[in-house]
Design a protein around this motif. Structure first.
Motif, mmCIF file in Angstrom:
data_model
loop_
_atom_site.group_PDB
_atom_site.id
_atom_site.type_symbol
_atom_site.label_atom_id
_atom_site.label_comp_id
_atom_site.label_asym_id
_atom_site.label_seq_id
_atom_site.Cartn_x
_atom_site.Cartn_y
_atom_site.Cartn_z
ATOM 1 N N ALA A 139 -24.936 14.496 154.618
ATOM 2 C CA ALA A 139 -25.808 14.215 155.758
ATOM 3 C C ALA A 139 -27.182 13.751 155.284
ATOM 4 N N ASP A 140 -27.984 13.301 156.247
ATOM 5 C CA ASP A 140 -29.315 12.794 155.902
ATOM 6 C C ASP A 140 -30.202 13.858 155.271
ATOM 7 N N HIS A 145 -20.530 18.212 153.927
ATOM 8 C CA HIS A 145 -19.531 18.703 154.880
ATOM 9 C C HIS A 145 -18.179 18.095 154.524
ATOM 10 N N ALA A 146 -17.141 18.900 154.626
ATOM 11 C CA ALA A 146 -15.767 18.413 154.495
ATOM 12 C C ALA A 146 -15.171 18.326 155.889
ATOM 13 N N PRO A 165 -28.869 22.257 153.189
ATOM 14 C CA PRO A 165 -29.561 20.997 152.908
ATOM 15 C C PRO A 165 -30.211 20.972 151.531
ATOM 16 N N ALA A 166 -30.144 19.830 150.899
ATOM 17 C CA ALA A 166 -30.788 19.582 149.608
ATOM 18 C C ALA A 166 -31.210 18.120 149.595
ATOM 19 N N PRO A 167 -32.484 17.856 149.900
ATOM 20 C CA PRO A 167 -32.943 16.473 150.065
ATOM 21 C C PRO A 167 -32.604 15.569 148.877
ATOM 22 N N GLU A 172 -29.500 8.122 146.975
ATOM 23 C CA GLU A 172 -28.362 7.293 146.567
ATOM 24 C C GLU A 172 -28.232 7.201 145.050
ATOM 25 N N ARG A 173 -29.243 7.687 144.318
ATOM 26 C CA ARG A 173 -29.164 7.650 142.864
ATOM 27 C C ARG A 173 -28.284 8.758 142.302
#
Length: 524
Positions: A139-140, A145-146, A165-167, A172-173
């Motif tokens: 997610a953003d 999530h599976a 969450p983990a920003p 994308e890297r």
């Protein structure tokens, strides 16, 4: 005839038809019988006509009955042949790699969006087409999530939150070698996902680096049908593999003195989470004479399951270590220095002009030449291995050469019903699996170049040549030919078909955009 005796005609089989000349019941005179005796025409041209016996009529009945038996026999015989053929096709339908029946026109039966995350189609039960997919989505906010989704309807069946969450994970890297895995060959297996706070990705100089070492990890095992999940603690890792009843995590440790990456492997019981074994392996990579190397990848190893073994290889495939289910290094021939192709049960390994065939952890054959990928093998021949070396060569399980057919150099082959079917240049060629003689050859392709590449699949009734454009801009084609090489049919495709490939007993169309997002369509 003796004097005083008269001719008597008896029709066999019916005593009531016995007629005695001169008998009043005959309605005639004695002379009448003489005049109408067999072979004599009455003097006056009149009188009763010669009588046909019932034996003649029965003769015709016997002939008609015989013809009827012959016709019925032919019909029944053809029905038996048809039934045997249908039974054979049904048996072939259970063979891995054989697709469900394909008609002359394909349409989109279901479509899923593919936003760039990991996605796999689950095999259907009892050889049915797979119509259920599982995936992993970031997610953003960086949470993962599976999910399970019905391909035909697009409806989500279940979803499981894997972690918080983990920003930095949304970047994308980020490099993730294998976040989730499911058995894509046999139905009924679980979805296994790795959850860790370890982050690998690209640094500011464009090289691959560990952005965060990580302290925690877990493995989540999800029942594909119900979405029920269970998890256990695990060490931080880079990827996970499903190896029989084991979930094996892999962690890159970097390079030791000398070439070759080192990898720590930990195997867990996929049902209980109990640790079975752990080991560290270093992949032997030749210092000179190998593939080009890149400092960004020198400490990266590929971990996969093939030929019934756990395969650990360098990024460029110039070295490999194979482990069995107990974590011990498997003994392989010296020529098996890299894997050229594999699925869960079978692997082709090569090096120095030799191909080694490994099936379910056992070396089956080793022979000269480059390996030909067996996309389908129903076991109907003595061929264990096909290689290309000055033509097509077939080898038995003991490494003995069965035959050598010059002028044919395929990369893939279908072994079915005593035949070997390959694409050779622009032609589809059928070869007798026993003798190596060419049965037939049909021109099927018009455009073959570095941008166009062909594949060969079967549904047990016909062969299908798929022609894809690597750039995604050219025309995609599917052409069918029966197993006898007689009737060629162009299969109609839905508009927008971009890239066709086989999987889960069906043909699929994968579409993508410059941004990476696209769709996956089931074609029927």
């Amino acid at each position: 005839m003796a004097a005083g005796m008269q001719r008597v005609e008896v029709v066999e089989g019916d005593d009531d038809d016995v007629t005695l000349p001169g008998d009043p019941s005959s309605g005639g005179r004695p002379d009448d019988d003489a005049r109408t005796a067999p072979g004599r025409v009455p003097d006056d041209g009149a009188g009763p006509a010669p009588r046909r016996g019932r034996g003649s009529r029965r003769g015709w009945l016997v002939v008609l009955a015989g013809l009827l038996v012959l016709v019925v026999g032919l019909v029944v015989g053809q029905a038996v042949i048809d039934a045997r053929h249908r039974a054979q096709v049904a048996r072939w339908g259970k063979v891995p790699g054989v697709l469900a029946p394909i008609g002359d026109r394909l349409t989109v039966a279901g479509e899923l969006p593919t936003p760039g995350d990991w996605l796999a189609v689950v095999p259907g039960a009892d050889g049915a087409v797979g119509t259920f997919a599982v995936g992993r989505h970031v997610a953003d906010d960086g949470s993962t999530h599976a999910y399970g989704v019905d391909v035909l309807t697009g409806g989500e069946a279940w979803a499981v939150t894997l972690d918080t969450p983990a920003p930095e994970r949304a970047d994308e890297r980020v490099w993730v070698t294998q976040p989730c895995v499911v058995d894509e060959v046999e139905a009924g297996g679980p979805l296994v996902c790795l959850v860790t706070d370890r982050v690998r990705g690209w640094d500011d100089q464009g090289g691959l680096a560990t952005l965060r070492s990580g302290r925690t990890g877990s493995v989540v095992v999800i029942d594909v049908d119900s979405g029920q999940a269970r998890r256990w603690d695990a060490e931080p890792a880079d990827g996970v593999q499903l190896f029989g009843d084991l979930a094996v995590t892999s962690l890159t440790l970097g390079t030791r003195p000398g070439p070759g990456p080192s990898v720590r492997l930990i195997a867990y019981d996929v049902r209980t989470g109990e640790r079975r074994w752990s080991t560290t392996v270093t992949v032997p990579v030749p210092a000179v004479g190998g593939m080009p190397t890149d400092a960004s990848f020198e400490d990266v190893a590929n971990v996969s399951v093939g030929g019934g073994l756990l395969l650990v290889s360098s990024m460029y495939g110039t070295g490999m270590v194979a482990l069995d289910a107990s974590g011990q290094v498997a003994e392989l021939p010296p020529d098996a220095v890299s894997s050229t192709w594999f699925d869960r049960h079978t692997a082709l390994m090569g090096g120095a002009g030799t191909t080694v065939l490994v099936r379910d952890g056992v070396v089956v054959a080793s022979a000269r030449g480059g390996g030909v990928i067996p996309t389908v093998d129903d076991g109907s021949s003595d061929i264990a291995l096909l290689t290309v070396d000055d033509g097509l060569r077939a080898w038995g399980t003991g490494g003995e050469k069965l035959w050598h057919l010059r002028g044919v150099e395929p990369s893939e082959a279908i072994l079915l019903g005593g035949g070997v079917y390959v694409v050779d240049g622009k032609d589809v060629v059928a070869v007798d699996a026993r003798t190596g003689t060419e049965r037939w050859r049909r021109a099927m392709l018009t455009d073959v170049s570095e941008d166009f590449y062909a594949g060969l699949v079967t549904d047990g009734r016909r062969l299908y040549v798929t022609l894809n454009d690597a750039t995604g801009d050219g025309e995609v084609r599917v052409t069918a030919v029966d197993l006898g090489g007689e009737e060629i049919t162009e299969v109609a495709l839905p508009p927008g078909t971009q890239h066709i490939y086989p999987g889960a007993r069906a043909l699929w169309n994968s579409r993508w955009t410059d941004e990476g997002a696209g769709s996956l369509s089931l074609l029927r």
